[in-house]
Motif scaffolding. Structure first.
Motif, PDB file in Angstrom:
ATOM      1  N   PRO A 190       0.849  -1.162   0.028  1.00 20.07           N
ATOM      2  CA  PRO A 190      -0.020  -0.086   0.015  1.00 20.07           C
ATOM      3  C   PRO A 190       0.643   1.095   0.063  1.00 20.07           C
ATOM      4  O   PRO A 190       0.528   2.235  -0.890  1.00 20.07           O
ATOM      5  CB  PRO A 190      -0.928  -0.013   1.212  1.00 20.07           C
ATOM      6  N   TYR A 191       1.900   1.205   0.713  1.00 16.52           N
ATOM      7  CA  TYR A 191       2.808   2.525   0.815  1.00 16.52           C
ATOM      8  C   TYR A 191       3.463   2.932  -0.420  1.00 16.52           C
ATOM      9  O   TYR A 191       3.570   3.909  -0.843  1.00 16.52           O
ATOM     10  CB  TYR A 191       3.643   2.316   1.916  1.00 16.52           C
ATOM     11  N   ARG A 192       4.168   1.780  -1.113  1.00 16.09           N
ATOM     12  CA  ARG A 192       4.741   1.744  -2.277  1.00 16.09           C
ATOM     13  C   ARG A 192       3.712   2.244  -3.445  1.00 16.09           C
ATOM     14  O   ARG A 192       3.850   2.961  -4.126  1.00 16.09           O
ATOM     15  CB  ARG A 192       5.225   0.395  -2.769  1.00 16.09           C
ATOM     16  N   THR A 193       2.421   1.859  -3.301  1.00 18.27           N
ATOM     17  CA  THR A 193       1.418   2.395  -4.459  1.00 18.27           C
ATOM     18  C   THR A 193       1.038   3.737  -4.333  1.00 18.27           C
ATOM     19  O   THR A 193       1.102   4.258  -5.330  1.00 18.27           O
ATOM     20  CB  THR A 193       0.084   1.489  -4.003  1.00 18.27           C
ATOM     21  N   VAL A 194       1.029   4.321  -2.952  1.00 18.58           N
ATOM     22  CA  VAL A 194       0.765   5.653  -2.819  1.00 18.58           C
ATOM     23  C   VAL A 194       2.381   6.354  -3.117  1.00 18.58           C
ATOM     24  O   VAL A 194       2.190   7.450  -3.766  1.00 18.58           O
ATOM     25  CB  VAL A 194       0.718   5.937  -1.256  1.00 18.58           C
ATOM     26  N   ILE A 195       3.409   6.052  -2.963  1.00 16.69           N
ATOM     27  CA  ILE A 195       4.649   6.640  -3.446  1.00 16.69           C
ATOM     28  C   ILE A 195       4.492   6.863  -5.147  1.00 16.69           C
ATOM     29  O   ILE A 195       4.543   7.810  -5.745  1.00 16.69           O
ATOM     30  CB  ILE A 195       5.767   5.733  -2.932  1.00 16.69           C
ATOM     31  N   ILE A 196       4.233   5.756  -5.519  1.00 18.56           N
ATOM     32  CA  ILE A 196       4.069   5.860  -7.159  1.00 18.56           C
ATOM     33  C   ILE A 196       2.931   6.660  -7.681  1.00 18.56           C
ATOM     34  O   ILE A 196       3.105   7.374  -8.462  1.00 18.56           O
ATOM     35  CB  ILE A 196       3.839   4.286  -7.763  1.00 18.56           C
ATOM     36  N   MET A 197       1.791   6.697  -6.952  1.00 20.79           N
ATOM     37  CA  MET A 197       0.855   7.683  -7.436  1.00 20.79           C
ATOM     38  C   MET A 197       1.178   9.165  -7.038  1.00 20.79           C
ATOM     39  O   MET A 197       0.868  10.006  -8.044  1.00 20.79           O
ATOM     40  CB  MET A 197      -0.628   7.489  -6.451  1.00 20.79           C
ATOM     41  N   ARG A 198       2.131   9.245  -6.069  1.00 26.60           N
ATOM     42  CA  ARG A 198       2.332  10.797  -5.869  1.00 26.60           C
ATOM     43  C   ARG A 198       3.412  10.962  -7.070  1.00 26.60           C
ATOM     44  O   ARG A 198       3.652  12.348  -7.324  1.00 26.60           O
ATOM     45  CB  ARG A 198       3.129  10.845  -4.541  1.00 26.60           C
ATOM     46  N   LEU A 199       4.331  10.157  -7.237  1.00 28.67           N
ATOM     47  CA  LEU A 199       5.246  10.428  -8.470  1.00 28.67           C
ATOM     48  C   LEU A 199       4.462  10.785  -9.570  1.00 28.67           C
ATOM     49  O   LEU A 199       4.892  11.820 -10.469  1.00 28.67           O
ATOM     50  CB  LEU A 199       6.272   9.388  -8.675  1.00 28.67           C
ATOM     51  N   ILE A 200       3.515   9.956  -9.903  1.00 29.08           N
ATOM     52  CA  ILE A 200       2.766  10.475 -11.199  1.00 29.08           C
ATOM     53  C   ILE A 200       2.015  11.782 -10.921  1.00 29.08           C
ATOM     54  O   ILE A 200       2.210  12.747 -12.124  1.00 29.08           O
ATOM     55  CB  ILE A 200       1.677   9.307 -11.398  1.00 29.08           C
ATOM     56  N   ILE A 201       1.413  12.102 -10.019  1.00 30.34           N
ATOM     57  CA  ILE A 201       0.724  13.427 -10.115  1.00 30.34           C
ATOM     58  C   ILE A 201       1.979  14.693  -9.857  1.00 30.34           C
ATOM     59  O   ILE A 201       1.999  15.618 -10.602  1.00 30.34           O
ATOM     60  CB  ILE A 201       0.147  13.286  -8.527  1.00 30.34           C
ATOM     61  N   LEU A 202       3.032  14.322  -9.416  1.00 32.32           N
ATOM     62  CA  LEU A 202       4.086  15.077  -9.327  1.00 32.32           C
ATOM     63  C   LEU A 202       4.682  15.359 -10.661  1.00 32.32           C
ATOM     64  O   LEU A 202       4.930  16.780 -11.128  1.00 32.32           O
ATOM     65  CB  LEU A 202       5.475  14.879  -8.580  1.00 32.32           C
ATOM     66  N   PHE A 240      13.514   6.699  -0.961  1.00 37.31           N
ATOM     67  CA  PHE A 240      14.434   5.512  -1.033  1.00 37.31           C
ATOM     68  C   PHE A 240      14.560   4.612  -0.138  1.00 37.31           C
ATOM     69  O   PHE A 240      14.297   3.443  -0.051  1.00 37.31           O
ATOM     70  CB  PHE A 240      15.972   6.037  -1.723  1.00 37.31           C
ATOM     71  N   PRO A 241      14.848   5.071   1.157  1.00 34.77           N
ATOM     72  CA  PRO A 241      14.812   4.263   2.200  1.00 34.77           C
ATOM     73  C   PRO A 241      13.525   3.492   2.637  1.00 34.77           C
ATOM     74  O   PRO A 241      13.650   2.586   3.296  1.00 34.77           O
ATOM     75  CB  PRO A 241      15.477   5.203   3.308  1.00 34.77           C
ATOM     76  N   LYS A 242      12.453   4.520   2.449  1.00 32.45           N
ATOM     77  CA  LYS A 242      11.007   4.275   3.053  1.00 32.45           C
ATOM     78  C   LYS A 242      10.731   3.014   1.904  1.00 32.45           C
ATOM     79  O   LYS A 242       9.742   2.222   2.294  1.00 32.45           O
ATOM     80  CB  LYS A 242      10.089   5.173   2.830  1.00 32.45           C
ATOM     81  N   TRP A 243      11.119   2.853   0.717  1.00 33.10           N
ATOM     82  CA  TRP A 243      10.609   1.917  -0.305  1.00 33.10           C
ATOM     83  C   TRP A 243      11.040   0.481   0.228  1.00 33.10           C
ATOM     84  O   TRP A 243      10.190  -0.428   0.030  1.00 33.10           O
ATOM     85  CB  TRP A 243      11.428   2.138  -1.535  1.00 33.10           C
TER      86      TRP A 243
END
Length: 543
Positions: A190-202, A240-243
């Protein structure tokens, strides 16, 4: 004949010596502990088949004689059951294996475990084994026979028990000090999915910002774009460390089994604790005293602990409060260690709203706890009285008990001051046990010189500690930070003294836990994202 650059033996103190190739004799290439040939021969004869420092099994090279340190003719690998397996002959020292280029001969060899390539070597090798086995049997009979008629031989049950204890100690010493516990992918997904969504929005946001410039305010638009890109880049680095976060588990018992063996000197590394304070009116001396008391009572060998208090304001109030703290520590430290008190800062221990009788089976605990609380209340009264008296400085300045003026009356122009309160000869607690070292330090200050504030104070502490104790590790604390886990230093040593992990560890970061805040931590005072989630390769976070 002595050779320059040859290390000294870690056991007897003599020079290790050189092998036939002119190289320094090292029985263990895993940890590189220096041991001379005679001491290594004695260890093999005693049945120690593993390195005393790192616990890895030795490998040995042998010759015709039982007592000689042998050449590169043959290789014998010693297993934990005191048997040996010979490998193929080698001509260079690079094919030896992981441990010890040269070792003494090993007894109790089995003919069935010997393998040689050529037939001529096989017969000579078997003859050599027979001669060794015959010598071993004779030596064993001599050792087992009683020296006189009155001497009773040791029963075989006791031999088996001693062997079992030795093997258990060797296994415990070779056990890991810490392990990594990966987090399951189901929790990270779930957290990695949120990171990817944030990168796309960014990415979509920056595409819009770059393709739609503001011509009427172009310099302001360009500045905002640069700042936004910088913040986005910082955020990406933080992901990166949170991934791939991990948890780490320490084994304090394995640390004790490896470095605190019974009957041997303690090999745990010494630690210097640095506590910094400036203004005692803004940083109450009672808080600093609780920090010092929690350090002096840590669960660690007392001769390995030294506490240095840096008074960058050269205040006599801080000095006098440390005098009272050193006197109270003689009662508080043995009380904490006797009843395993947690936490070991008295102000926070006595303020806990818990059942202090839980898990305390000693009948004298209630009586001693009440007496200790009464002692602490009297100690607080004395410290608070000094604080009230120090609110207004006399015109002539502060004077010490012998009538001489206090050297730090001018906090910007005074000489350096160093005073050791504990750790000297005769400084023991009420039970006669030795106490850790407690040192007061106030660095020299002169007008017209840049003193670099806290960084300069830390440098002064490093120089003072290098002269007095010179510990290999330093634990830095603020005056309002106390050690809430008495075994925290041991947990840090599970990383720093690990022969495998310790080489890659720069420092150990302890998480901060604040008192007096709500349990839900709605304002993020505990900073759990940094301490419990972030984990870089050059950092270690103790859970």
């Amino acid at each position: 004949m002595t050779h320059s650059g040859v290390p000294l033996c870690n056991i007897c103190g003599e020079q290790v010596g050189l092998n036939d190739h002119g190289e320094v004799f090292l029985p263990c290439h895993g940890c590189g502990v220096p041991i001379c040939k005679d001491c290594f021969q004695h260890e093999i004869n005693e049945g120690h088949t593993a390195c005393l420092s790192c616990g890895t099994p030795y490998q040995a090279r042998t010759k015709d004689s039982d007592n000689d340190i042998l050449d590169d003719d043959d290789v014998i690998k010693v297993s934990e059951d005191h048997s040996a397996m010979a490998s193929q002959p080698t001509s260079s020292s690079q094919d030896v294996g992981l441990h010890a280029r040269h070792v003494s001969s090993v007894a109790a060899l089995d003919n069935d475990l010997v393998e040689v390539n050529d037939e001529s070597g096989k017969s000579s090798w078997k003859n050599r084994l027979k001669s060794w086995k015959g010598k071993d049997k004779k030596n064993k009979k001599k050792k087992d026979a009683p020296k006189d008629e009155n001497q009773v031989p040791v029963p075989p049950q006791q031999h088996m028990e001693d062997k079992r204890l030795t093997e258990g100690a060797a296994a415990a010493a070779a056990a890991p000090l810490s392990v990594l516990i990966p987090i399951t992918k189901s929790k990270l997904a779930p957290y990695r999915t949120v990171i990817i969504m944030r990168l796309i929005i960014l990415g979509l946001f920056f595409h819009y910002r770059v393709t739609n410039p503001v011509e009427s305010a172009f310099p302001l638009w360009l500045t905002s774009i640069i700042c936004e890109i910088w913040f986005a880049f910082s955020w990406v680095l933080d992901q990166f460390p949170k991934w791939y976060p991990v948890n780490r588990q320490t084994f304090i018992d394995n640390l004790s089994a490896r470095f605190e063996r019974e009957g041997e000197p303690c090999q745990l590394a010494a630690v210097d604790f640095f506590v910094s304070t400036v203004d005692p009116l803004k940083e109450p001396p009672l808080i600093t005293a609780n920090t010092v008391l929690s350090i002096l009572a840590v669960d660690y060998p007392v001769d390995k602990v030294s506490c240095y208090v840096s008074d960058d304001g050269a205040s006599m109030l801080t000095f006098e409060s440390l005098v009272e703290t050193a006197d109270f520590a003689r009662k508080w430290v043995p009380f904490c260690k006797k009843f395993s008190i947690e936490p070991r800062a008295p102000e926070f221990y006595f303020s806990q709203k818990i059942d202090y009788l839980k898990d305390k089976v000693q009948p004298c605990f209630v009586k001693e706890r009440r007496a200790m609380k009464r002692e602490y209340e009297e100690y607080k009264v004395r410290v608070n009285a000094m604080v009230a008296k120090a609110q207004k400085m006399p015109e002539e300045g502060w004077t010490m008990q012998d009538g001489t003026p206090w050297p730090g009356n001018n906090s910007r122009d005074h000489p350096g001051m160093i005073q050791a309160f504990l750790g000297r000869s005769g400084a023991h607690d009420i039970e006669g046990n030795e106490l850790p070292r407690l040192v007061y330090v106030s660095r020299e200050k002169r007008p017209g010189y840049q003193h670099h504030k806290k960084a300069g104070a830390e440098n002064a502490l490093v120089r003072v500690s290098a002269v007095l104790t010179n510990a290999p590790f330093i634990l830095n604390l603020d005056c309002d930070h106390y050690v809430n886990n008495s075994k925290a230093v041991r947990e840090a040593m599970c990383f720093l003294m690990d022969p495998e992990v310790g080489r890659d560890v720069c420092y150990v970061q302890f998480p901060q836990r604040f008192d007096g805040i709500d349990r839900s931590d709605r304002y993020a005072n505990r900073n759990t994202v940094f301490f419990d989630v972030s984990s870089l390769k050059n950092k270690e976070f103790i859970p």
